[in-house]
Enzyme design. Structure first.
Site, PDB file in Angstrom:
ATOM      1  N   GLY A 193       1.721   5.696   6.628  1.00 23.27           N
ATOM      2  CA  GLY A 193       0.399   5.576   7.255  1.00 23.27           C
ATOM      3  C   GLY A 193      -0.194   6.916   7.651  1.00 23.27           C
TER       4      GLY A 193
ATOM      5  N   GLY B  69       1.741   4.860   0.722  1.00 22.69           N
ATOM      6  CA  GLY B  69       1.769   3.426   0.430  1.00 22.69           C
ATOM      7  C   GLY B  69       2.984   3.043  -0.376  1.00 22.69           C
TER       8      GLY B  69
ATOM      9  N   ARG C  76      15.408   9.659   5.959  1.00 24.77           N
ATOM     10  CA  ARG C  76      14.673  10.330   7.045  1.00 24.77           C
ATOM     11  C   ARG C  76      15.555  11.327   7.789  1.00 24.77           C
ATOM     12  NH1 ARG C  76      11.363   5.012   8.974  1.00 24.77           N
ATOM     13  NH2 ARG C  76       9.607   5.324   7.557  1.00 24.77           N
TER      14      ARG C  76
ATOM     15  N   LYS D 207      -4.968  -4.700  -0.915  1.00 25.58           N
ATOM     16  CA  LYS D 207      -6.282  -4.975  -0.326  1.00 25.58           C
ATOM     17  C   LYS D 207      -7.252  -3.807  -0.332  1.00 25.58           C
ATOM     18  CE  LYS D 207      -4.765  -8.187   3.247  1.00 25.58           C
ATOM     19  NZ  LYS D 207      -4.556  -8.032   4.686  1.00 25.58           N
TER      20      LYS D 207
HETATM   21  P1  AMP Z   1      -0.035  -1.190  -0.394  1.00 24.95           P
HETATM   22  O1  AMP Z   1       0.944  -1.297   0.746  1.00 24.95           O
HETATM   23  O2  AMP Z   1      -1.451  -1.187   0.024  1.00 24.95           O
HETATM   24  O3  AMP Z   1       0.315  -0.050  -1.299  1.00 24.95           O
HETATM   25  O4  AMP Z   1       0.100  -2.568  -1.205  1.00 24.95           O
HETATM   26  C1  AMP Z   1       1.265  -2.874  -1.882  1.00 24.95           C
HETATM   27  C2  AMP Z   1       1.391  -4.337  -2.178  1.00 24.95           C
HETATM   28  O5  AMP Z   1       0.344  -4.779  -3.015  1.00 24.95           O
HETATM   29  C3  AMP Z   1       2.665  -4.619  -2.892  1.00 24.95           C
HETATM   30  O6  AMP Z   1       3.483  -5.427  -2.086  1.00 24.95           O
HETATM   31  C4  AMP Z   1       2.230  -5.339  -4.156  1.00 24.95           C
HETATM   32  O7  AMP Z   1       3.050  -6.439  -4.487  1.00 24.95           O
HETATM   33  C5  AMP Z   1       0.843  -5.818  -3.817  1.00 24.95           C
HETATM   34  N1  AMP Z   1       0.028  -6.016  -5.024  1.00 24.95           N
HETATM   35  C6  AMP Z   1      -0.225  -5.137  -6.004  1.00 24.95           C
HETATM   36  N2  AMP Z   1      -0.958  -5.694  -6.984  1.00 24.95           N
HETATM   37  C7  AMP Z   1      -1.187  -6.970  -6.623  1.00 24.95           C
HETATM   38  C8  AMP Z   1      -1.872  -8.066  -7.233  1.00 24.95           C
HETATM   39  N3  AMP Z   1      -2.475  -7.924  -8.402  1.00 24.95           N
HETATM   40  N4  AMP Z   1      -1.895  -9.243  -6.573  1.00 24.95           N
HETATM   41  C9  AMP Z   1      -1.272  -9.378  -5.391  1.00 24.95           C
HETATM   42  N5  AMP Z   1      -0.607  -8.375  -4.759  1.00 24.95           N
HETATM   43  C10 AMP Z   1      -0.560  -7.198  -5.368  1.00 24.95           C
END
Ligand code: AMP
Length: 400
Positions: A381, A358, A31, A202
């Site tokens: 974000g 993300g 950063r 999610k």
């Molecule tokens: P995000 O911050 O929304 O990009 O989510 C990232 C997180 O989703 C990471 O820590 C991954 O380990 C988790 N993730 C990805 N695929 C899966 C899965 N199939 N089951 C559980 N967690 C997951």
């Protein structure tokens, strides 16, 4: 940055919210480095630079007596490294807009750099307090905002302060300009076909993004934990994979909408499933809609990789947000890695690719492919909200 900086004092909002080890050594200075082009440009043009940033969440981590843990949250820790990177001494003010900041700003000469104390040492920062912001503005002649990662927050130093400068006295810095230009390449008239790859844990974190993407992409690839809510919504058996029961209707709606709009919606045909959420769990490959009881999908399977790769290679613009599996564990990093490689290969063929908003940024960096995609956002974000179509307060304030 179309401003005349000569002999001007320039208040620059940067994002120096960097991680430290226990001895306050900076463990990742990305950063700080990202802000250097803007700082160096102003100095070269004959201006002086007054830097401000937040660091951590000092008001959420008070000392037992209720006071701020200054030792832990002071920006003074940044001074030696920033001085090294700039190749010149950096002065430090013990407060953000108080006597020390005012005296040191007033005495600042062209070519010199002053760093102010953490903007979050008062609750006025996050409240967007007008008097606090006015005091910041009074320190300088011009305002430059180069903290894209904070642009989704209507705080004093990112948003309110901008109202005290008219359009001829404020500008985005290079980093922020770049983030906006690159995001707009995907959002405004992208070269088609356009594919969005959305993954991560999610559905609920990405609802707005998915809804927006359905409206204008040609291909929507959904992977990661969120895919199983879609698989279940279509009647699949997903074992104990991640699922959001309250989002099943939404998933069905999105699938329906994709059909109506002619969007090519791709879900993982197969998955790498595991009998526990652990790097050394037993694993096997199976259809994503026939996952045995007690097993969970932790990565996309080989057929899904093939389908997703082909779709990526057929695209001319690619937006990627969120990993395809639990890439932090080696056993479940393969799908994300293959997709990262496909995005890099498509880029080499001339596609425009943006990775942002993300954990996919961490994944691409970890896999050493950051230099092989068109743009990796630092925005987190803020980038997610920008892609969702929200007007970010920190951007809006610069246009008024
Ligand atoms: P995000 O911050 O929304 O990009 O989510 C990232 C997180 O989703 C990471 O820590 C991954 O380990 C988790 N993730 C990805 N695929 C899966 C899965 N199939 N089951 C559980 N967690 C997951």
């Amino acid at each position: 940055m179309n401003l005349q900086f000569k002999d001007k004092k320039v208040l620059v909002r940067v994002d120096f919210n960097v991680p430290f080890d226990a001895d306050f050594n900076i463990t990742d200075d990305t950063r700080i480095r990202s802000a250097l082009p803007t700082i160096k440009h102003i100095l070269k043009e004959g201006g002086s630079v007054i830097l401000m940033s937040h660091l951590g969440r000092p008001l959420k981590k008070l000392l037992p007596d209720g006071s701020i843990d200054v030792q832990k949250h002071t920006l003074e820790h940044i001074v030696p490294h920033l001085s090294d990177l700039l190749g010149q001494p950096v002065q430090f003010a013990q407060d953000t807009v108080g006597d020390d900041a005012q005296a040191k700003s007033a005495a600042l000469k062209p070519g010199q750099v002053l760093l102010l104390e953490n903007t979050r040492f008062t609750k006025k920062e996050e409240a967007g307090d007008a008097k606090f912001a006015k005091k910041m503005a009074d320190l300088a002649d011009l305002y430059v905002n180069d903290a894209f990662g904070s642009a989704h927050r209507a705080h004093a130093s990112t948003t309110t302060v901008a109202q005290y400068f008219d359009k001829d006295h404020k500008s985005f810095g290079f980093l922020m300009e770049n983030e906006i230009i690159n995001a707009d390449k995907v959002l405004n008239n992208p070269t088609r076909p356009l594919a969005a790859i959305v993954g991560g844990a999610k559905v609920s974190d990405k609802i707005l993004l998915l809804e927006r993407m359905i409206d204008f992409v040609d291909t929507l690839i959904i992977g990661g934990g969120m895919a199983y809510t879609f698989v279940k919504a279509q009647g699949g058996e997903i074992g104990k994979s991640l699922v959001e029961e309250d989002k099943l209707d939404l998933a069905r709606d999105l699938i329906e909408k994709a059909k109506n709009k002619g969007v090519n919606l791709l879900l993982p045909i197969d998955s790498i499933v595991a009998d526990a959420f652990a790097g050394d769990a037993n694993t096997k490959v199976c259809s994503s809609n026939a996952i045995p009881e007690g097993w969970m999908g932790l990565d996309i399977g080989p057929k899904a990789v093939d389908t997703f790769k082909n779709a990526v290679m057929d695209s001319r613009s690619i937006l990627w947000n969120g990993p395809m599996g639990v890439f932090e564990m080696e056993a479940f990093a393969g799908g994300t890695k293959s997709i990262a490689e496909a995005v890099a290969a498509a880029t080499e063929q001339g596609a425009f690719s943006l990775v942002g908003g993300g954990d996919s940024v961490a994944a691409v960096t970890q896999m050493g492919l950051a230099g092989k995609v068109s743009f990796v956002s630092t925005g987190g974000g803020a980038m997610l909200e920008y892609l969702e179509g929200k007007e970010l307060p920190g951007i809006k304030a610069m246009k008024e």
